[in-house]
Design a protein around this motif. Sequence first.
Motif, mmCIF file in Angstrom:
data_model
loop_
_atom_site.group_PDB
_atom_site.id
_atom_site.type_symbol
_atom_site.label_atom_id
_atom_site.label_comp_id
_atom_site.label_asym_id
_atom_site.label_seq_id
_atom_site.Cartn_x
_atom_site.Cartn_y
_atom_site.Cartn_z
ATOM 1 N N PRO A 126 21.346 -58.200 -23.231
ATOM 2 C CA PRO A 126 20.869 -58.636 -24.555
ATOM 3 C C PRO A 126 19.879 -59.798 -24.536
ATOM 4 C CG PRO A 126 23.221 -58.225 -24.621
ATOM 5 C CD PRO A 126 22.808 -58.118 -23.176
ATOM 6 N N VAL A 127 19.907 -60.682 -23.533
ATOM 7 C CA VAL A 127 18.966 -61.808 -23.518
ATOM 8 C C VAL A 127 17.534 -61.353 -23.259
ATOM 9 C CG1 VAL A 127 20.719 -63.506 -22.868
ATOM 10 C CG2 VAL A 127 19.315 -62.445 -21.086
ATOM 11 N N VAL A 128 17.378 -60.171 -22.683
ATOM 12 C CA VAL A 128 16.037 -59.653 -22.433
ATOM 13 C C VAL A 128 15.368 -59.334 -23.766
ATOM 14 C CG1 VAL A 128 14.684 -57.807 -21.362
ATOM 15 C CG2 VAL A 128 16.658 -58.783 -20.149
ATOM 16 N N ASP A 129 16.071 -58.616 -24.631
ATOM 17 C CA ASP A 129 15.508 -58.253 -25.935
ATOM 18 C C ASP A 129 15.540 -59.408 -26.931
ATOM 19 O OD1 ASP A 129 15.016 -55.658 -25.068
ATOM 20 O OD2 ASP A 129 16.957 -54.923 -25.766
ATOM 21 N N THR A 130 16.624 -60.152 -26.959
ATOM 22 C CA THR A 130 16.784 -61.210 -27.957
ATOM 23 C C THR A 130 15.904 -62.421 -27.695
ATOM 24 O OG1 THR A 130 19.073 -60.511 -28.285
ATOM 25 C CG2 THR A 130 18.479 -62.687 -29.124
ATOM 26 N N TYR A 131 15.839 -62.862 -26.443
ATOM 27 C CA TYR A 131 15.109 -64.096 -26.124
ATOM 28 C C TYR A 131 13.863 -63.866 -25.281
ATOM 29 C CZ TYR A 131 19.466 -66.026 -27.757
ATOM 30 O OH TYR A 131 20.563 -66.312 -28.515
ATOM 31 N N GLY A 132 13.634 -62.634 -24.867
ATOM 32 C CA GLY A 132 12.457 -62.338 -24.063
ATOM 33 C C GLY A 132 12.566 -62.796 -22.616
ATOM 34 N N VAL A 157 10.228 -66.523 -19.613
ATOM 35 C CA VAL A 157 9.874 -65.333 -20.385
ATOM 36 C C VAL A 157 8.803 -64.512 -19.669
ATOM 37 C CG1 VAL A 157 10.592 -66.294 -22.594
ATOM 38 C CG2 VAL A 157 8.225 -66.622 -21.801
ATOM 39 N N GLU A 158 8.410 -64.961 -18.503
ATOM 40 C CA GLU A 158 7.459 -64.244 -17.652
ATOM 41 C C GLU A 158 8.125 -63.979 -16.311
ATOM 42 O OE1 GLU A 158 4.437 -63.319 -18.601
ATOM 43 O OE2 GLU A 158 4.575 -64.322 -20.545
#
Length: 190
Positions: A126-132, A157-158
């Motif tokens: 979920p942190v990939v979609d929620t926080y990038g 985020v990169e």
Amino acid sequence: MSYEPPRPVRGLLLTPEDREAPARTHRLRRLGLGERPEPALDAFAGRLAEHTGAPYAMVNFIDEERQFFAGLRTPGAGPVVLPDGTRPEVGRSMPRDHGFCPHVVVRRKALVLEDVCDYPRFAGNPVVDTYGIRSYLGAPLIDSTGMVLGTVCVADVEPRHWGKAGLETIKATAVELAVGLERLEGSAGA
């Protein structure tokens, strides 16, 4: 017919079973950790973020129910803007099935994810979609009793090449902080 790469299967994202969680929760309560933000740990996370150049740095304590960022550094210019235009706020707590720190705690060793999307098990987190979040580097906080209390980690985020230097930094930082936490216990007389 065009080829499309496989998408992450969310079912692969299984938070590992944490058999030490009850004992860890008890130990954290004894140490007075994981219940409130700690200014010294916020400062520690800030130094770690500056040293690694990562926008996010955390000192994370994990109990049976949740993760708590007693030390937290987020991007200074405000929250990250995701491609869809949203600006997610990073709070002090997170469910145990979010993020990568629970994996570090159960593994009892550092985890380097230069691009989380390269790993189906982690890409659906979920942190990939929620926080990038696209890259992560974390190490366990192991006290002198051998208990893993939580983690010290950084995220970006990169995608990032953390390299050997990044791995050595995060591991040394975790050891340094664990020793400091032991001193807190000794000074508190717990």
